[in-house]
Design a protein around this motif. Structure first.
Motif, PDB file in Angstrom:
ATOM      1  N   SER A   1      -7.262  -3.236  -2.549  1.00  0.00           N
ATOM      2  CA  SER A   1      -7.809  -1.973  -3.058  1.00  0.00           C
ATOM      3  C   SER A   1      -7.973  -0.936  -1.968  1.00  0.00           C
ATOM      4  O   SER A   1      -8.252   0.226  -2.261  1.00  0.00           O
ATOM      5  CB  SER A   1      -9.171  -2.231  -3.720  1.00  0.00           C
ATOM      6  OG  SER A   1     -10.069  -2.835  -2.784  1.00  0.00           O
ATOM      7  N   GLU A   2      -7.822  -1.345  -0.719  1.00  0.00           N
ATOM      8  CA  GLU A   2      -7.882  -0.402   0.389  1.00  0.00           C
ATOM      9  C   GLU A   2      -7.032  -0.936   1.543  1.00  0.00           C
ATOM     10  O   GLU A   2      -6.788  -2.134   1.650  1.00  0.00           O
ATOM     11  CB  GLU A   2      -9.316  -0.181   0.851  1.00  0.00           C
ATOM     12  CG  GLU A   2     -10.002  -1.441   1.355  1.00  0.00           C
ATOM     13  CD  GLU A   2     -11.438  -1.178   1.800  1.00  0.00           C
ATOM     14  OE1 GLU A   2     -12.031  -2.097   2.385  1.00  0.00           O
ATOM     15  OE2 GLU A   2     -11.944  -0.071   1.563  1.00  0.00           O
TER      16      GLU A   2
ATOM     17  N   TRP B   1       0.863  -1.185   0.000  1.00  0.00           N
ATOM     18  CA  TRP B   1       0.000   0.000   0.000  1.00  0.00           C
ATOM     19  C   TRP B   1       0.898   1.234   0.000  1.00  0.00           C
ATOM     20  O   TRP B   1       1.513   1.564   0.995  1.00  0.00           O
ATOM     21  CB  TRP B   1      -0.924   0.021   1.201  1.00  0.00           C
ATOM     22  CG  TRP B   1      -1.896   1.172   1.130  1.00  0.00           C
ATOM     23  CD1 TRP B   1      -1.783   2.376   1.719  1.00  0.00           C
ATOM     24  CD2 TRP B   1      -3.099   1.199   0.357  1.00  0.00           C
ATOM     25  NE1 TRP B   1      -2.846   3.173   1.392  1.00  0.00           N
ATOM     26  CE2 TRP B   1      -3.681   2.471   0.555  1.00  0.00           C
ATOM     27  CE3 TRP B   1      -3.738   0.277  -0.464  1.00  0.00           C
ATOM     28  CZ2 TRP B   1      -4.875   2.837  -0.059  1.00  0.00           C
ATOM     29  CZ3 TRP B   1      -4.921   0.642  -1.065  1.00  0.00           C
ATOM     30  CH2 TRP B   1      -5.487   1.906  -0.854  1.00  0.00           C
ATOM     31  N   LEU B   2       0.963   1.891  -1.161  1.00  0.00           N
ATOM     32  CA  LEU B   2       1.753   3.103  -1.333  1.00  0.00           C
ATOM     33  C   LEU B   2       0.805   4.293  -1.337  1.00  0.00           C
ATOM     34  O   LEU B   2       0.024   4.470  -2.263  1.00  0.00           O
ATOM     35  CB  LEU B   2       2.558   3.029  -2.632  1.00  0.00           C
ATOM     36  CG  LEU B   2       3.453   4.224  -2.942  1.00  0.00           C
ATOM     37  CD1 LEU B   2       4.538   4.375  -1.874  1.00  0.00           C
ATOM     38  CD2 LEU B   2       4.089   4.084  -4.323  1.00  0.00           C
TER      39      LEU B   2
ATOM     40  N   PRO C   1      -2.931   0.686  -9.767  1.00  0.00           N
ATOM     41  CA  PRO C   1      -3.106  -0.523  -8.939  1.00  0.00           C
ATOM     42  C   PRO C   1      -1.907  -0.736  -8.023  1.00  0.00           C
ATOM     43  O   PRO C   1      -0.760  -0.518  -8.420  1.00  0.00           O
ATOM     44  CB  PRO C   1      -3.216  -1.646  -9.989  1.00  0.00           C
ATOM     45  CG  PRO C   1      -2.489  -1.120 -11.192  1.00  0.00           C
ATOM     46  CD  PRO C   1      -2.719   0.370 -11.192  1.00  0.00           C
ATOM     47  N   GLN C   2      -2.182  -1.141  -6.805  1.00  0.00           N
ATOM     48  CA  GLN C   2      -1.113  -1.388  -5.834  1.00  0.00           C
ATOM     49  C   GLN C   2      -0.365  -2.665  -6.218  1.00  0.00           C
ATOM     50  O   GLN C   2      -0.884  -3.529  -6.934  1.00  0.00           O
ATOM     51  CB  GLN C   2      -1.692  -1.518  -4.431  1.00  0.00           C
ATOM     52  CG  GLN C   2      -2.392  -0.274  -3.923  1.00  0.00           C
ATOM     53  CD  GLN C   2      -1.430   0.840  -3.568  1.00  0.00           C
ATOM     54  OE1 GLN C   2      -0.232   0.618  -3.452  1.00  0.00           O
ATOM     55  NE2 GLN C   2      -1.958   2.052  -3.406  1.00  0.00           N
ATOM     56  N   ASP C   3       0.894  -2.771  -5.743  1.00  0.00           N
ATOM     57  CA  ASP C   3       1.745  -3.909  -6.064  1.00  0.00           C
ATOM     58  C   ASP C   3       1.535  -5.036  -5.061  1.00  0.00           C
ATOM     59  O   ASP C   3       0.875  -4.871  -4.036  1.00  0.00           O
ATOM     60  CB  ASP C   3       3.218  -3.490  -6.051  1.00  0.00           C
ATOM     61  CG  ASP C   3       3.558  -2.575  -7.213  1.00  0.00           C
ATOM     62  OD1 ASP C   3       3.084  -2.851  -8.328  1.00  0.00           O
ATOM     63  OD2 ASP C   3       4.278  -1.587  -6.988  1.00  0.00           O
ATOM     64  N   GLY C   4       2.151  -6.206  -5.358  1.00  0.00           N
ATOM     65  CA  GLY C   4       2.156  -7.303  -4.409  1.00  0.00           C
ATOM     66  C   GLY C   4       1.737  -8.617  -5.014  1.00  0.00           C
ATOM     67  O   GLY C   4       1.269  -8.685  -6.161  1.00  0.00           O
TER      68      GLY C   4
END
Length: 808
Positions: free
Chosen positions: A416-417, A399-400, A408-411
């Motif tokens: 999404s939150e 979460w950046l 879209p966030q990485d990982g």
């Protein structure tokens, strides 16, 4: 001060104290805008005065200049009055620096060593004693510092040369610190104390001179510490307070005890199933020269399924062997395992109970779930994110906060939150916070994080950064987050906004840091220490210097804490005061990745331990001396992992021999008898305030032996109580500890040799005296009668001259 000047300034007799330093002060000096405005006004007045008398053409040059001088003198007096001049007198005293001389007066210092030929020659040269008379260690130590030697201007002893720069304070130490009169040959304090507490003596001395300028500490000892805090741990206790150099003078001849010791047995606390487990050990073979067999056994935590893992045969080439061993094993099933390393026993040994040592490891097949949150895409975040995504043993969700809302966030598992509830955080084993944005650290998130750490056993790492950490450290809204960390973020000294960190520096390992697996970048301790000293430098650091109770400092920059850790129940909480660790990649990418992999592995262990059973029993160590309290901690949760509250918890403590598969050493030639029973004691534990489901109590006993503490069939733990080694059990000096201590504190280690003269040349322990103002007095000087007469006289004289010279 002369009488006419005192009369001019309106000062009374004795108003200016004799012997003080006197200087002027203008108490009403304007600042900023008003200073500039005053300067412009003064310049305009000067221009007006010169223009006024320049137009008086009927007067000669001398007359105009004299009238201008009178007018300027009046203006200067007016300006001085407006500046409110005062005469300040400061009376100060010089507080001399102190050099503390510490003499070990424990029983071992009464030993009369039979010196070898070279050692005897050096002792005779330095001390003037006759080695054939077998002087005691105390006599040699005192003679070494008190014997007068030839100098250019006469004779002087080492103590006299030390006293030229700083005054000397003399103490003896053993089981306690005592102030004594100066040492001298023929008046050596008689060794009478039965313990040597080098570490305690250092802490007490620094506390004794808390308000004094302490130039240095000189220790005269054989270095054998058999009680109290370790000298190297004492360095941590005083390093955050004062930087006092320590100089050690070692005395004594090596007398090797006949003993085999397993000094270390270390391994990662958590390993994946069917993954290589590296086990490091250190053994000491002393005083007995013969082939020795070293065995490593593995069993379940309760002693079942005991198997031989490896055997090593060691053959010492002399009477002392220190050997590091490395073993590798693989665990096929998940669970908790106990490894025991043992050295076969010899009838001549002085102690058999230190021939083995055990350590536990947890084998887990589950992946480690990690939540990585950061305020901005710093280099530390980017490299850590890539490491976690590549590692097959880690499932990371990133979460950046600074990312675009549509980005879209990485990982491995995308979110999404940001999780805001206890249930959402329950999915993770560890949370990594890299300078998080304050807006994401909501009250709901903090509540969930507190439950995640204190109740679920989840690990937490916090990395300070330049942008957000100062806000998190000072705002009352984030006090719950701060309470979880081992460092007080509120102790940060300077705001970070706008500050440029452009000076390189290297983090320094503390004594606890050198022993921590989190700081082990190389397997060999010497190689690891050398690597830390040549790693690329850092630039940024968060200036926090206060540890919370229970916190352990691992890395420091002067008095500021760069890395620290502490435990909250099962959970481990880690703090990094800089986000420049990525710079290590310039030397070796693997160093940076090994550092973070060890942190994630350690943080994930807490939840693994907390989730294996309803009750868990812990002691802070595996081995205690008979004079120490054993603190027993119990954690109780129900089937849904909720803390179990109650008025108290009872545990049972059994003493006696362990069963053979638990590795209890038997004396040679004897076997356990059927009648060897176990004594059973009941101990009531009280609830720990502020930690629901946690219980704690103290167990005390004077009986040495192996003990098991259990809570029914739910949980058990083992510990050992050993006798304190007597002063006379091992008379060998420990110069290595003295040398390390001196090096850590910026001093030097000396033996009784001519090199000892360098300690008295003034460069190693310079003058540490300080000047301190004890009184300050201010006297107003512009409102005296003479000043008024002078001002009025100047005006009257100008008026008379203008009338005589027929001016308007």
């Amino acid at each position: 001060m002369s009488s006419w000047l005192r009369t001019l300034l309106g000062l009374e007799e004795g108003e200016v104290p004799a012997g003080g330093e006197t200087f002027w002060e203008f108490s009403s000096m304007p600042q900023g805008f008003w200073l500039a405005a005053s300067a412009v006004l003064l310049l305009a007045s000067l221009v007006f005065i010169f223009a006024l008398y320049f137009r008086e053409r009927q007067l000669g040059t001398f007359q105009r200049a004299f009238l201008a001088f009178l007018r300027l003198s009046c203006l200067i007096l007016v300006v001085l009055i407006l500046l409110n001049p005062r005469l300040l007198t400061e009376t100060s005293i010089t507080r001399p620096g102190k050099t503390v001389i510490l003499l070990d007066d424990s029983a071992s210092m009464q030993e009369k060593d039979k010196l070898g030929e070279e050692a005897a020659r050096l002792v005779a040269e330095v001390t003037g004693l006759d080695p054939s008379t077998l002087p005691t260690r105390s006599e040699i130590a005192v003679a070494a510092v008190d014997r007068k030697l030839e100098e250019e201007d006469g004779e002087s002893s080492l103590l006299e040369r030390l006293e030229r720069n700083n005054s000397l304070a003399f103490y003896t130490f053993g089981s306690e610190l005592k102030g004594v009169s100066p040492f001298s040959q023929g008046a050596v304090p008689a060794p009478a104390q039965t313990e040597t507490r080098v570490g305690d003596a250092l802490v007490d001395v620094v506390g004794e001179f808390d308000r004094e300028p302490l130039a240095g500490i000189v220790i005269l000892s054989d270095g054998r510490n058999n009680s109290g805090v370790s000298p190297l741990r004492a360095d941590d206790a005083i390093s955050l307070d004062r930087r006092v150099p320590i100089f050690a003078i070692g005395v004594g001849m090596d007398k090797l005890p006949m003993n085999f010791v397993v000094e270390e047995l270390t391994m990662p606390p958590l390993v994946e199933v069917d993954y290589p487990l590296e086990i490091d050990a250190k053994v000491l073979l002393s005083g007995i020269q013969r082939p020795v067999k070293v065995q490593l056994h593995r069993s379940r935590e309760d002693g079942r399924d005991r198997k031989l893992v490896d055997v090593r045969n060691l053959t010492p080439k002399n009477r002392l062997l220190k050997e590091r061993l490395r073993f590798t094993d693989r665990l096929a099933e998940k669970g908790k395992y106990r490894y025991t390393l043992s050295i076969e026993r010899d009838r001549r040994e002085i102690e058999w109970r230190d021939n083995l040592q055990s350590a536990q490891v947890t084998a887990a097949s589950e992946l480690r779930r990690v939540l990585l949150m950061a305020g901005h895409a710093t280099n530390e975040y980017r490299f850590l994110r890539n490491l976690a995504i590549r590692d097959d043993g880690i499932q990371v969700s990133c979460w950046l906060s600074s990312a675009d809302t549509e980005y879209p966030q990485d990982g491995d598992i995308l979110i999404s939150e940001l999780p805001q509830s206890r249930e959402a955080l329950r999915e993770y084993d560890a949370v990594l916070m890299l300078d998080p944005q304050p807006s994401t650290v909501t009250p709901e998130f903090q509540e969930a994080l507190v439950d995640f750490v204190t109740e679920q056993g989840g690990g937490l790492a916090f990395v300070a950064g330049e942008i957000n950490t100062h806000t998190l450290g000072g705002d009352a809204r984030f006090r719950k987050l701060r309470a979880l960390l081992p460092v007080d973020l509120g102790s940060g000294r300077l705001p970070l906004a706008g500050r440029v960190f452009d000076k390189p520096w290297l983090p320094a390992l503390t004594a606890r840091g050198r022993a921590s697996p989190l700081c082990r970048l190389r397997d060999e301790p010497v190689e690891n220490l050398e690597l830390w000293q040549r790693l690329p430098p850092f630039y940024f650091w968060y200036q926090a210097s206060k540890l919370r109770p229970g916190g352990v400092s691992l890395l420091q920059k002067d008095s500021d804490i760069v890395a620290a850790t502490h435990r909250i129940g099962f959970a481990e909480v880690f703090y990094l005061g800089s986000d420049d660790f990525w710079r290590w990649r310039a030397v070796d990418v693997g160093i940076h990745e090994r550092f973070w992999a060890a942190i994630i592995r350690q943080l994930s262990l807490g939840k693994e331990q907390a989730g294996t059973r309803r009750a868990t029993i812990e002691t802070d160590r595996d081995r205690y001396s008979r004079e120490e309290d054993v603190r027993i901690n119990v954690r109780l949760v129900d089937s849904r992992r909720r803390p179990v509250e109650g008025p108290s918890v009872e545990v049972f403590i059994e003493s006696g021999r362990k069963s053979e598969n638990e590795g209890e050493p038997q004396k040679p030639g004897k076997s356990p008898r059927a009648g060897d029973g176990k004594s059973r004691k009941r101990l009531t534990l009280s609830p720990v305030p502020g930690s629901t489901g946690s219980y704690s109590g103290i167990f005390r006993t004077s009986d040495a032996g192996h003990y098991q503490v259990s809570l029914g069939e739910e949980a058990k733990n083992f510990f050992e109580i050993v006798d304190i080694y007597s002063e006379l059990d091992d008379l060998s000096p420990d110069f290595r500890t003295l040398e390390q201590l001196a090096e850590l504190r910026g001093g030097r280690f000396f033996t009784v040799s001519p090199e000892l003269e360098e300690l008295g040349d003034g460069a190693l322990i310079p003058d540490a005296s300080i000047s301190e103002v004890i009184a300050r007095r201010a006297s107003t000087v512009w409102d005296s009668a003479m000043m008024m007469f002078l001002f009025t006289g100047l005006l009257v004289l100008e008026w008379i001259l203008r009338k005589l010279w027929r001016l308007n």
